[in-house]
Design an enzyme around this catalytic site. Sequence first.
Site, PDB file in Angstrom:
ATOM      1  N   ARG A   1       0.844  -1.191   0.000  1.00 28.95           N
ATOM      2  CA  ARG A   1       0.000   0.000   0.000  1.00 28.95           C
ATOM      3  C   ARG A   1       0.883   1.246   0.000  1.00 28.95           C
ATOM      4  O   ARG A   1       1.950   1.259   0.625  1.00 28.95           O
ATOM      5  CB  ARG A   1      -0.834  -0.024   1.270  1.00 28.95           C
ATOM      6  CG  ARG A   1      -1.824   1.108   1.454  1.00 28.95           C
ATOM      7  CD  ARG A   1      -2.999   0.993   0.561  1.00 28.95           C
ATOM      8  NE  ARG A   1      -4.118   1.803   1.011  1.00 28.95           N
ATOM      9  CZ  ARG A   1      -5.165   2.086   0.241  1.00 28.95           C
ATOM     10  NH1 ARG A   1      -5.240   1.642  -1.006  1.00 28.95           N
ATOM     11  NH2 ARG A   1      -6.163   2.803   0.712  1.00 28.95           N
TER      12      ARG A   1
ATOM     13  N   THR B   1      -9.369   0.198 -10.081  1.00 30.67           N
ATOM     14  CA  THR B   1      -8.466  -0.682  -9.383  1.00 30.67           C
ATOM     15  C   THR B   1      -8.541  -1.917 -10.241  1.00 30.67           C
ATOM     16  O   THR B   1      -9.416  -2.030 -11.072  1.00 30.67           O
ATOM     17  CB  THR B   1      -9.073  -0.912  -7.985  1.00 30.67           C
ATOM     18  OG1 THR B   1      -9.110   0.334  -7.347  1.00 30.67           O
ATOM     19  CG2 THR B   1      -8.360  -1.949  -7.181  1.00 30.67           C
TER      20      THR B   1
ATOM     21  N   THR C   1      -3.984  -0.677  -7.338  1.00 35.09           N
ATOM     22  CA  THR C   1      -4.794   0.480  -7.717  1.00 35.09           C
ATOM     23  C   THR C   1      -4.002   1.775  -7.779  1.00 35.09           C
ATOM     24  O   THR C   1      -2.948   1.903  -7.157  1.00 35.09           O
ATOM     25  CB  THR C   1      -5.940   0.659  -6.688  1.00 35.09           C
ATOM     26  OG1 THR C   1      -6.832   1.680  -7.134  1.00 35.09           O
ATOM     27  CG2 THR C   1      -5.413   1.035  -5.312  1.00 35.09           C
TER      28      THR C   1
ATOM     29  N   ASN D   1      -6.173   4.334  -7.224  1.00 33.67           N
ATOM     30  CA  ASN D   1      -7.391   4.887  -6.647  1.00 33.67           C
ATOM     31  C   ASN D   1      -8.349   5.297  -7.756  1.00 33.67           C
ATOM     32  O   ASN D   1      -9.115   4.469  -8.203  1.00 33.67           O
ATOM     33  CB  ASN D   1      -7.143   6.020  -5.665  1.00 33.67           C
ATOM     34  CG  ASN D   1      -8.389   6.283  -4.815  1.00 33.67           C
ATOM     35  OD1 ASN D   1      -9.211   5.384  -4.638  1.00 33.67           O
ATOM     36  ND2 ASN D   1      -8.550   7.493  -4.303  1.00 33.67           N
TER      37      ASN D   1
ATOM     38  N   ASP E   1      -8.163   8.004   0.612  1.00 33.86           N
ATOM     39  CA  ASP E   1      -8.689   6.891   1.418  1.00 33.86           C
ATOM     40  C   ASP E   1      -8.505   7.119   2.915  1.00 33.86           C
ATOM     41  O   ASP E   1      -9.036   6.359   3.732  1.00 33.86           O
ATOM     42  CB  ASP E   1      -8.037   5.563   1.011  1.00 33.86           C
ATOM     43  CG  ASP E   1      -8.644   4.998  -0.274  1.00 33.86           C
ATOM     44  OD1 ASP E   1      -9.690   5.508  -0.717  1.00 33.86           O
ATOM     45  OD2 ASP E   1      -8.065   4.053  -0.837  1.00 33.86           O
TER      46      ASP E   1
ATOM     47  N   SER F   1      -7.726   0.726   3.282  1.00 37.09           N
ATOM     48  CA  SER F   1      -8.203   0.292   1.962  1.00 37.09           C
ATOM     49  C   SER F   1      -9.381  -0.661   2.120  1.00 37.09           C
ATOM     50  O   SER F   1      -9.602  -1.226   3.191  1.00 37.09           O
ATOM     51  CB  SER F   1      -7.063  -0.434   1.248  1.00 37.09           C
ATOM     52  OG  SER F   1      -7.510  -1.024   0.051  1.00 37.09           O
ATOM     53  N   SER F   2     -10.099  -0.848   1.023  1.00 36.09           N
ATOM     54  CA  SER F   2     -11.155  -1.875   0.980  1.00 36.09           C
ATOM     55  C   SER F   2     -10.747  -3.076   0.137  1.00 36.09           C
ATOM     56  O   SER F   2     -11.519  -4.029  -0.007  1.00 36.09           O
ATOM     57  CB  SER F   2     -12.432  -1.298   0.362  1.00 36.09           C
ATOM     58  OG  SER F   2     -12.901  -0.226   1.121  1.00 36.09           O
TER      59      SER F   2
ATOM     60  N   GLY G   1     -13.573  -1.579  -7.102  1.00 35.86           N
ATOM     61  CA  GLY G   1     -14.909  -1.056  -6.796  1.00 35.86           C
ATOM     62  C   GLY G   1     -14.976  -0.244  -5.523  1.00 35.86           C
ATOM     63  O   GLY G   1     -16.065  -0.043  -4.984  1.00 35.86           O
TER      64      GLY G   1
END
Length: 576
Positions: free
Chosen positions: A111, A388, A406, A408, A430, A459-460, A480
Amino acid sequence: MSRTLPPRISFVCLALVALAGALASPTLALSQDRIGHAQSATAHDGMVVAQEGRAARIGVDILKKGGNAVDAAVAVGFALAVTYPRAGNLGGGGFMVIHRSNGDNIAIDYRETAPQGINDKSFLDAQGNADPQKSRNSALAIGVPGTVAGLALAEQKYGSGRFTLADLMAPAIALARDGFAVTEQTTEPPPIDPLRLKRWPSAAKIFLKTDGAALAPGDRLVQADLAGSLEAVAKGGPRAFYDGPIAQKIAAAVQAAGGVMTADDLKSYRAVERAPVRGTYRGYDIISMPPPSSGGVELVEMLNILEGYDLAHDDQAQELFLLVEAMKRAYADRALYLGDPDEVNNPVARLTAKAYAAKWRAGIDPDHATPASAMRSGGMVEPEGRNTTHFSVVDRFGNAVSNTYTLNFSYGLGLVAAGTGILLNNELDDFAAKPDTPNAYGLIGFDANAPGPGKRPLSSMTPTIVLKDGKPFLVTGSPGGSRITTAVLQVIVDVIDRGMDIADAVSAPRIHDQWVPDQVFVEPGLPDKVLAALQARGDKIVAQRPFTSANSIESTPDGLVGAADPREGGALAAGY
Ligand code: DON
């Protein structure tokens, strides 16, 4: 506490959400956007499913040459940075979950980190309010890229040793240098992205025509500077990216655009190996991404809640109702508790415990939706965000890789660091710019996810591997934004509970609830009577165009089945 997504975000996903939000009727007026059926492939020795066909085939080629899933994933990751520039990247970050044939499970966190010059005031305006312009559209939003470090770490520690990094990068370098004919899916439909790219001449020169229009299908995309950067990394390893001319050019570009990243920020970047989040679901093992992703924790939490119900036999409306109830509870916990594990104490064990899920389950009324406001901080028994891309790989040795990475937004900030060909992310949106203020995906957060120097924004992204008897059974994940984790949840539930094959599960219409706003987003294709039944229980239904893309693999008695999500077009499942 109903909340709407912020206006004027030049980002296709959000434009679609906004459009969908404007449609009041649960009877979806979006039939033209009905989801097609996944392209699927069956093979015995190896499978790659990725959002762009050339990259997927490059991965299969590595597998055919005797490479393992990590070798192939690294080659796909570098290839997508060239062939799918709106999300594949060198200038962004992501997560890789690996299952090794020896039983080890590994999570690689690459990340982006906030530069040292970022603090909890960085994304506020003069009045102290969150300023989306700063966190989404300015160079302050750029996190220190992690992709090169992450892919190189994966290869060095978990590759087969049969290939050098340069071997795995060679196809990407050739595609960048020689160019390739773009398809509708490589580029983004105008007019949204040209606007984001146009303001940066270094980007416009590569990705737009001289009149400022987006490249049209069939036009050639040649990325000579990117080929140069890739070659430098192929020769010098990741340090050539983080410490030297590339890093200097990135820092100079960010600063010239008003950001604060320095060459030192790049020099000190490290990808980190972390223990995956583990869970079980009806006898299967769930291996997913820990913080700084919320994905694995939320996924396991939702599955734990749902394990107490007979989803296999419930009618679809009841099944979806229960999924929604589980979703909002897990997203409330995300907002309240989760952040960068190097900075905050994430209660992972507690949130992923079966007993914790049982307490949440006790508050679920099977006939009435729980309002989001009823599960704010302390609402629990114990106190305490298509741009992403995801790819899945399984090899013949029993190794599997689930990777989501990603920039973003589509093309990230849209800024290319001059001379490098590298598009830079806007990942720092984020963070929760201010407590209780939504990011671009409508996700709120609090202190645990406040911006700070060196911090990784929550993050998701939810790259996940499901094991059956210790062997890879499902490999899945999705883009998404906030919808990622619920997409992964539904792929798993559709296969395990609802008995769908992977192609049907990947194609099935999805729903999504993220606690705030207190709404259930539904894709086209669900029967009106199901939607009416959800509404009767108190769910607020909002139509939404599809925009997740869960490129997945299932291991079946007949072999590996890859399913390329039909939602975005262009994805390919390829095996041998
Ligand atoms: O890390 C995250 O959760 C987001 N930055 C992912 C963004 C994304 O999936 C965009 N696609 N719609």
